[in-house]
Design an enzyme around this catalytic site. Structure first.
Site, PDB file in Angstrom:
ATOM      1  N   GLY A 149       0.857  -1.177   0.000  1.00 28.17           N
ATOM      2  CA  GLY A 149       0.000   0.000   0.000  1.00 28.17           C
ATOM      3  C   GLY A 149       0.891   1.223   0.000  1.00 28.17           C
ATOM      4  N   GLY A 150       0.446   2.294  -0.686  1.00 27.28           N
ATOM      5  CA  GLY A 150       1.301   3.453  -0.913  1.00 27.28           C
ATOM      6  C   GLY A 150       2.036   3.975   0.301  1.00 27.28           C
ATOM      7  N   SER A 203       1.032  11.724 -11.828  1.00 28.85           N
ATOM      8  CA  SER A 203       1.571  11.229 -13.086  1.00 28.85           C
ATOM      9  C   SER A 203       1.261  12.259 -14.164  1.00 28.85           C
ATOM     10  CB  SER A 203       0.928   9.885 -13.450  1.00 28.85           C
ATOM     11  OG  SER A 203      -0.460  10.079 -13.724  1.00 28.85           O
ATOM     12  N   SER A 226       5.819  12.293 -12.329  1.00 24.64           N
ATOM     13  CA  SER A 226       6.449  11.053 -12.756  1.00 24.64           C
ATOM     14  C   SER A 226       6.187  10.839 -14.241  1.00 24.64           C
ATOM     15  CB  SER A 226       5.925   9.874 -11.936  1.00 24.64           C
ATOM     16  OG  SER A 226       4.514   9.782 -12.017  1.00 24.64           O
ATOM     17  N   GLY A 255       7.372   7.913 -15.886  1.00 22.56           N
ATOM     18  CA  GLY A 255       7.623   6.511 -16.199  1.00 22.56           C
ATOM     19  C   GLY A 255       9.056   6.277 -16.636  1.00 22.56           C
ATOM     20  N   ASP A 294       6.363   4.811  -5.034  1.00 18.93           N
ATOM     21  CA  ASP A 294       6.352   5.020  -3.580  1.00 18.93           C
ATOM     22  C   ASP A 294       7.764   5.291  -3.071  1.00 18.93           C
ATOM     23  OD1 ASP A 294       3.615   4.435  -3.629  1.00 18.93           O
ATOM     24  OD2 ASP A 294       3.965   2.307  -3.243  1.00 18.93           O
TER      25      ASP A 294
END
Length: 312
Positions: A39-40, A187, A224, A226, A256
């Site tokens: 979990g984050g 993101s 982010s 990727g 995370d």
């Protein structure tokens, strides 16, 4: 250093394994399984603990799966405050396809929390926040928890003078930003949805992040990208770093870990650019471990020297 609290409203027991190739219909014979607390916010807390931070993970848990998750987290030495719930903590399953290097992830919705249960989670965090505290809200919300739950936490943290870090999605992301946070990590897709603008190039992406900052919704926006790395934008400057080239064992937990490295460095008083460097190194270090094993501090120190940052 001020204490750091992480809040994970939908934790999971992460089960990971490997297989040569994923195919439909056939029984798929997997390799040895690994179990990790997940979990984050829990992953962020695990990273922070390894880097030496004073961190406490707050999360709801129930049933035998919840007990196993808590035992595994305690074995790692991470301090925790567990809110008991009637429902069973969820499991998440991932399979690393060795022939392609891809991860296949199966994520369950999680138990439905009652109003009394999610209110206990809110109280557990607000009771510990003081001026200078860091609070990391990471991960989605389970069924039963209102979309403005994180916004309620943000309101309290801002009122007492804490620093709030947000890594979530959907309505929870938008409503919490309306309260104002110190740092948000969307993101590229989430940033586009927030601003309602297509982001075809770097200039548009920086402008979108600056729009969030100018609206008073965040002081720092970490985007982010990727495999293309990440950007970090403040009111004064914008930075970009390409992803480091490493041998990838698993992609799970890299985001995370990025948050964990960033918060650790900022809470230590490092300049923003140096904190960004640690975030990139911690994220890359997580890729070296299978399942959700996350980073090794030695790898973080080694990779930190390889991070290349440029001004945009």
């Amino acid at each position: 250093m001020s204490q750091i609290l992480t809040l994970t409203m939908n934790p999971a027991l992460d089960i990971s394994t490997s297989i040569d190739r994923v195919r439909p219909v056939h029984k798929l014979r997997c390799g040895e399984a690994q179990w990790h607390p997940g979990g984050g916010g829990i992953n962020v807390a695990r990273v922070l603990h390894r880097l030496g931070a004073d961190v406490r993970a707050v999360y709801p848990a129930g049933g035998a799966i919840g007990q196993t998750l808590s035992r595994l987290l305690a074995e790692e030495g991470v301090a925790a405050e567990v809110v008991p719930i009637a429902g069973d903590t969820r499991e998440s399953f991932s399979a690393h396809e060795t022939s392609s290097g891809q991860d296949f992830r199966f994520v369950l919705p999680g138990p439905t929390l009652s109003e009394a249960e999610w209110q206990q989670c809110l109280d557990a965090v607000t009771a510990r926040v003081t001026a200078g505290s860091w609070v990391v809200l990471s991960g989605g919300l389970p069924p039963g928890v209102p979309a403005d739950f994180y916004a309620q936490v943000a309101h309290h943290v801002r009122r007492v003078g804490g620093c709030l870090v947000l890594d979530s999605n959907g309505a929870a992301l938008a409503q919490t930003l309306a309260q104002g946070v110190y740092l948000v990590k969307p993101s590229l897709r989430e940033l586009s949805e927030l601003t309602g603008a297509p982001l075809p190039d770097e200039a548009a992406q920086v402008a979108a992040a600056r729009a969030v900052i100018d609206a008073g919704q965040a002081q720092i926006v970490a985007v982010s990208l990727g495999e293309e790395g990440a950007m970090l934008i403040t009111a004064d400057y914008a930075l970009r770093a390409p992803a480091l080239t490493v041998k990838v064992a698993s992609t799970i937990g890299a985001g995370d870990s990025f948050v964990g490295g960033l918060v650790w460095a900022l809470s230590q008083g490092h300049p923003v650019a140096e904190a960004f460097r640690y975030a990139m190194a911690t994220s890359a270090a997580a890729l070296l471990s299978s399942g959700t094993a996350l980073c090794d501090p030695g790898d973080v120190a080694r990779l930190h020297e390889q991070v290349q940052i440029r001004m945009i």
